[in-house]
Design an enzyme around this catalytic site. Structure first.
Site, PDB file in Angstrom:
ATOM      1  N   GLU A 264      35.464  40.127  53.125  1.00 41.79           N
ATOM      2  CA  GLU A 264      35.130  38.995  54.001  1.00 41.79           C
ATOM      3  C   GLU A 264      35.123  39.517  55.427  1.00 41.79           C
ATOM      4  OE1 GLU A 264      37.686  35.555  53.923  1.00 41.79           O
ATOM      5  OE2 GLU A 264      37.650  35.425  51.740  1.00 41.79           O
ATOM      6  N   GLU A 308      29.954  24.939  55.221  1.00 40.58           N
ATOM      7  CA  GLU A 308      30.585  24.150  54.154  1.00 40.58           C
ATOM      8  C   GLU A 308      31.294  22.951  54.767  1.00 40.58           C
ATOM      9  OE1 GLU A 308      32.728  26.874  51.307  1.00 40.58           O
ATOM     10  OE2 GLU A 308      31.681  28.385  52.485  1.00 40.58           O
ATOM     11  N   LYS A 311      35.306  21.942  54.270  1.00 42.06           N
ATOM     12  CA  LYS A 311      36.436  22.832  54.520  1.00 42.06           C
ATOM     13  C   LYS A 311      37.361  22.184  55.531  1.00 42.06           C
ATOM     14  CE  LYS A 311      36.167  27.276  54.296  1.00 42.06           C
ATOM     15  NZ  LYS A 311      35.820  28.697  54.467  1.00 42.06           N
ATOM     16  N   GLU A 317      35.623  26.228  61.137  1.00 40.88           N
ATOM     17  CA  GLU A 317      35.750  26.542  59.707  1.00 40.88           C
ATOM     18  C   GLU A 317      34.538  26.082  58.905  1.00 40.88           C
ATOM     19  OE1 GLU A 317      37.913  28.049  57.605  1.00 40.88           O
ATOM     20  OE2 GLU A 317      38.990  28.839  59.335  1.00 40.88           O
TER      21      GLU A 317
END
Ligand SMILES: *[C@@H]1O[C@H](CO)[C@@H](O)[C@H](O)[C@H]1NC(C)=O
Ligand SMILES: *[C@@H]1O[C@H](CO)[C@@H](O)[C@H](O)[C@H]1NC(C)=O
Ligand SMILES: *[C@@H]1O[C@H](CO)[C@@H](O)[C@H](O)[C@H]1NC(C)=O
Length: 452
Positions: A264, A308, A311, A317
């Protein structure tokens, strides 16, 4: 497959010849799904193919996702979630069942090349002692079903598992992690011919130390570099320095040749993410290894495929995606060796950097061409009304009235609002009708304001 090959391998091959270089690294993407508005997995696979992305990591073993990837030429890293680590560590019958139900039905049709057993377990003292026993059980299960040669087992550690990382040559693991976790894991990885998985977020280190670290160094832009006082090696990016700190920490425990994959990594804000990811990809695909391990290519998985929306945590985020759920790009970066080598063609390095981000921090907000008219109109009305964007230039007769299209007007209004809000995260969304770009929008002779 044929067009994929000619896209990918030929330029790679030529570039390799030209430099007589070491193998270049590989780029993959994390496909997270904490959202309620993402395209179906089948559509996602189509999108990945269009983008020539050939390596994907997922955070579970979702059936619909695994099915979608069958016969796709995309290799998958799947994950055993942390919540199942304890069960996996305590009995091989658990991992037998898991492999039988989560892996065997899909592999090799879906090319599962690795299993991440847990994620960043180093951050949870209760999980630390479970990881290696779980990896061992998982390995025995893969052996039982005769797939232990195809599928590697590892467990992503976060950068916080390091005690020292500066200078890179002094890299070391945290003392309390070494015996219960790091040492047995490195032994397992070596025994099974696997590799260390590391989640590296150099941008966070930059943010915490921006008095000592330059933004250019964090974003792989031209900078004066940093010399490691321990061995005299020179670093031109924080990311590469961080990777070498991990290599040094492994060397301290006598693991000098274990491979590493960055599972990541991401930049912070939208503008910096474009520069970080774009320059990182170029570095990985065209730049060889690190000063400590010049012959080991850098393999990375970008974070993440989509924004997303479910999240938790701060707005940032939910805004790490390369793509909006609409499949529009959040920003444009090279994703293949072909694109990356094209953008470092001779003598155009500076221009190429400009093509990614014209000037540090510059970005604009534009309307999505494919957004529904209804959505665009609602966004336009809101921006010019409650949003208090400067919409005078798009009034009849004013400088940006032409072209008179809804997309052009909405883009003007969205950008005005976005600049007014100093390009803060979340201010270029308009219900999914807008996205950030790093090139000046081009609508007739209208000049789009930049905040700086
Ligand atoms: C599966 O993925 C691995 C790793 O990317 C690759 O080396 C291998 O050739 C792939 N196998 C198939 C059958 O595509
Ligand atoms: C993993 O843990 C979750 C939460 O405890 C549970 O619902 C799920 O059934 C577990 N998975 C397996 C394969 O046991
Ligand atoms: C770089 O960009 C400038 C201005 O856009 C252009 O004139 C020049 O030819 C470019 N140089 C190269 C090497 O592409």
């Amino acid at each position: 497959m044929a067009s994929f090959l000619s896209h990918f391998l030929l330029p790679f091959f030529l570039f390799g010849l030209a430099l007589a270089a070491t193998e270049s690294g590989k780029v993959g993407v994390n496909y997270g799904r904490i959202a309620n508005n993402l395209p179906t997995p089948d559509k996602v696979v189509e999108l990945l193919k269009q983008q020539s992305i050939t390596r994907v990591k997922i955070f579970d073993t979702d059936v619909s996702v695994l099915k979608a990837f069958s016969n796709s030429d995309i290799s998958l890293t799947v994950s055993l979630p942390n919540e199942n680590l304890t069960a996996a560590s305590s009995s091989q019958s658990f991992t037998d069942t898991w492999v039988k139900t989560q892996i065997l039905p899909f592999h090799p049709g879906s090319n599962i090349s690795a299993i991440a057993v847990g994620n960043e377990a180093n951050t949870d003292p209760n999980l630390v002692p479970k990881v290696v026993p779980a990896m061992n059980n998982m390995y025995s299960s893969l052996q039982k079903y005769s797939i232990s040669n195809d599928i590697k087992i590892s467990s992503p550690i976060s950068y916080a598992s390091l005690q020292n990382s500066y200078p890179p040559s002094s890299g070391s693991f945290k003392q309390d992690l070494i015996d219960p976790f790091i040492k047995p894991m490195l032994a397992f990885l070596k025994k099974t011919d696997s590799f260390l998985m590391v989640n590296a977020y150099p941008f966070f280190a930059y943010k915490d130390n921006s008095d000592q670290i330059s933004l250019d160094y964090a974003l792989f832009k031209p900078n004066k570099g940093n010399v490691d006082s321990g061995n005299g090696l020179k670093y031109d990016s924080l990311f590469v320095a961080q990777i070498d700190a991990v290599y040094a920490a492994m060397a301290l425990l006598k693991y000098n040749d274990l491979k590493l994959v960055v599972t990541e990594t991401v930049g912070a804000s939208s503008e910096n993410a474009a520069a970080y990811n774009g320059n990182l990809v170029k570095r990985v695909l065209t730049g060889g290894g690190t000063p400590l391990r010049p012959n080991d290519p850098l393999d990375v998985y970008l974070f993440a495929l989509f924004n997303e929306n479910q999240k938790p945590g701060p707005t940032s985020e939910r805004n790490y995606g390369l793509f909006y759920p609409s499949e529009q790009k959040v920003y444009t970066i090279p994703l293949t060796a072909a694109q990356a080598t094209r953008s470092v063609a001779p003598a155009s390095a500076n221009n190429a950097t400009k093509a990614v981000v014209p000037k540090s921090g510059q970005s604009w907000c534009v309307a999505n061409e494919n957004a529904e008219a209804k959505k665009l109109q609602a966004g336009l009305d809101w921006a010019c009304g409650q949003g208090q964007a400067d919409c005078r230039p798009i009034q009849p007769g004013a400088t940006c009235y032409n072209p008179g299209s809804l997309v052009a007007h909405a883009s003007y209004a969205f950008n005005s609002y976005y600049q007014m809000k100093t390009r803060a995260a979340g201010t270029c969304d308009f219900g999914g009708a807008a996205h950030v770009v790093t090139q000046p929008p081009n609508f007739g002779s209208c000049k789009y304001p930049t905040g700086n």
